[in-house]
Write an enzyme that holds these catalytic residues in place. Structure first.
Site, PDB file in Angstrom:
ATOM      1  N   ASP A   1      -2.454 -12.386   5.094  1.00  0.00           N
ATOM      2  CA  ASP A   1      -3.521 -13.056   5.844  1.00  0.00           C
ATOM      3  C   ASP A   1      -4.863 -12.828   5.163  1.00  0.00           C
ATOM      4  O   ASP A   1      -5.636 -13.757   4.932  1.00  0.00           O
ATOM      5  CB  ASP A   1      -3.554 -12.508   7.281  1.00  0.00           C
ATOM      6  CG  ASP A   1      -4.670 -13.128   8.100  1.00  0.00           C
ATOM      7  OD1 ASP A   1      -4.786 -14.363   8.082  1.00  0.00           O
ATOM      8  OD2 ASP A   1      -5.433 -12.366   8.738  1.00  0.00           O
TER       9      ASP A   1
ATOM     10  N   LYS B   1       0.881  -1.181   0.000  1.00  0.00           N
ATOM     11  CA  LYS B   1       0.000   0.000   0.000  1.00  0.00           C
ATOM     12  C   LYS B   1       0.912   1.222   0.000  1.00  0.00           C
ATOM     13  O   LYS B   1       0.870   2.082   0.895  1.00  0.00           O
ATOM     14  CB  LYS B   1      -0.932  -0.055   1.223  1.00  0.00           C
ATOM     15  CG  LYS B   1      -2.006   1.031   1.253  1.00  0.00           C
ATOM     16  CD  LYS B   1      -3.082   0.865   0.191  1.00  0.00           C
ATOM     17  CE  LYS B   1      -4.043   2.055   0.224  1.00  0.00           C
ATOM     18  NZ  LYS B   1      -4.990   2.079  -0.906  1.00  0.00           N
TER      19      LYS B   1
HETATM   20  C1  IPM Z   1      -3.830 -17.626   9.660  1.00  0.00           C
HETATM   21  C2  IPM Z   1      -4.709 -17.269  10.827  1.00  0.00           C
HETATM   22  C3  IPM Z   1      -3.856 -16.714  11.955  1.00  0.00           C
HETATM   23  C4  IPM Z   1      -3.179 -15.452  11.426  1.00  0.00           C
HETATM   24  C5  IPM Z   1      -4.615 -16.428  13.269  1.00  0.00           C
HETATM   25  C6  IPM Z   1      -5.279 -17.661  13.802  1.00  0.00           C
HETATM   26  C7  IPM Z   1      -3.728 -15.807  14.307  1.00  0.00           C
HETATM   27  O1  IPM Z   1      -5.720 -16.401  10.431  1.00  0.00           O
HETATM   28  O2  IPM Z   1      -2.898 -18.433   9.830  1.00  0.00           O
HETATM   29  O3  IPM Z   1      -4.075 -17.110   8.564  1.00  0.00           O
HETATM   30  O4  IPM Z   1      -3.777 -14.354  11.449  1.00  0.00           O
HETATM   31  O5  IPM Z   1      -2.024 -15.552  11.012  1.00  0.00           O
HETATM   32 MG    MG Z   2      -5.815 -16.075   8.352  1.00  0.00          MG
END
Ligand code: IPM
Ligand code: MG
Length: 363
Positions: free
Chosen positions: A247, A191
């Site tokens: 994510d 970004k």
């Molecule tokens: C992932 C999950 C994790 C993250 C959570 C459970 C902390 O969403 O592995 O994508 O955010 O990394």
């Molecule tokens: Mg995740």
């Protein structure tokens, strides 16, 4: 050589999908004559309940001494108190950080016969085959300060998005090498029009690109990338991005495969195991799914495919890895579906039936 594998079932559907992968591991190792030992340890909410910590010392020690770690999922409503000092997710983030697993690899390769399970039109899904490399031990997930403050009668909460050039550079190098082994295209997502950390990200990736003249580099802003993942998903080969963006974008990308239950991941760093391979952490990208936990209907494909990545990257057992992936592919081609994958009118299998179908195709 006997592989030392730590299993971390965790919370919610975690134990159900890890059990499925262990059954597949037994079948494939039996077939190819590989030896291993399993060591089950606690993590997440269940570790909090039993040992008072989301990442007990014994768990960390076992993981450090292992060749690879297989994890189910962490989290659940029981541990969601916003004022709690320890949370299930803290255990997982701590494990990634402590093991130095800075590169999270998430391959997205929809099965042709699952296009009905995806909300996207089948013609858009044709030829989709890309891998996301999500930076995993930096960015806003770990930046300091992170805290709540009282200021002028207001409660403030803040997180810090911070990257060093070294953190960006090592992730970028791994992404370029991945692209070299594939179709030679890398998309870096940031970004940079708003965030300083993203401007450094873009500059650093551009610099690293000089070492890889054979790879075509494209930069995308994350909002545009979110759109292009749906409008031209087949155009991507390797995508490299920061922890938070990775994510979010991989949950989006997972629906191209029909269900987020399908997507595996491998988290890798620099440490080598007794096989001379990276000691990795392998987990499906989905969460603990408290709504269906204990019902025996979870889709084990993401975890079984994570097992395949473990066999390939951490143990170097390519024949076993390929056999697992092939067995999953054939089971799906033969119409085996968990409830998240079944289209209207299609019969659905429970978790046990689904992994049994995979095991049957290995044997
Ligand atoms: C992932 C999950 C994790 C993250 C959570 C459970 C902390 O969403 O592995 O994508 O955010 O990394
Ligand atoms: Mg995740």
């Amino acid at each position: 050589m006997k592989a030392k594998i730590v299993t971390l079932p965790g919370d919610g559907i975690g134990p159900e999908v890890v059990t499925a992968a262990i059954e597949v591991l037994a079948a494939v190792c039996n077939k190819f004559g590989y030896e291993y030992e399993l060591d089950e340890q606690l993590i997440g909410g269940s570790a909090l309940d039993v040992a008072g910590s989301s990442l007990p010392e014994a768990t960390l020690k076992a993981c450090r001494q292992s060749d690879a770690v297989l994890l189910g999922a962490v989290g659940g409503p029981k541990w969601d108190d916003p004022n709690a000092s320890d949370r299930p997710e803290k255990g997982l983030l701590g494990l990634r950080k402590e093991l130095g697993l800075y590169a999270n690899v998430r391959p997205v390769r929809p099965h042709a016969d699952l296009s009905k399970a995806s909300p996207l039109r089948a013609d858009l899904l044709e030829g989709v085959d890309f891998t996301v490399l999500r930076e995993l031990t930096g960015g806003i997930y770990f930046g300091e300060p992170r805290e709540r403050r009282q200021e002028n009668g207001l409660t403030l909460a803040l997180d810090t998005m911070v990257y060093s050039d070294a953190e960006i550079s090592r992730a970028a190098h791994m992404a370029f090498r991945l692209a070299q082994g594939r179709r030679g295209k890398l998309t870096s997502v940031d970004k940079a029009n708003v965030l300083e950390s993203s401007r450094l990200w873009r500059q650093t990736v551009t610099q690293v690109a000089e070492d890889y003249p054979d790879v075509e580099l494209e930069h995308l802003l994350v909002d545009a990338a979110a759109m292009h993942l749906l409008t031209r998903p087949a155009s991507f080969d390797v995508i490299v991005t920061s922890n938070l963006f990775g994510d979010i974008l991989t949950d989006e990308a997972s629906v191209l495969t029909g269900s987020m239950g399908n997507l595996p991941s491998a988290s890798l760093g620099e440490d080598l195991n007794q096989f001379g391979q990276p000691r990795g952490l392998y987990e499906p990208i989905h969460g603990s799914a408290p709504d269906i936990a204990g019902k025996g209907v979870a889709n084990p494909v993401g975890t079984i495919n994570s097992l395949a990545l473990m066999l390939r990257y951490s143990l170097g057992w390519e024949d076993a890895a390929a056999a697992v992936e092939q067995a999953v592919d054939v089971a799906l081609s033969d119409g085996c579906r968990t409830v998240d994958l079944a289209a209207d009118g299609e019969k659905s299998l429970n978790t046990t039936e689904m992994y049994a179908e995979v095991v049957a195709r290995i044997n």
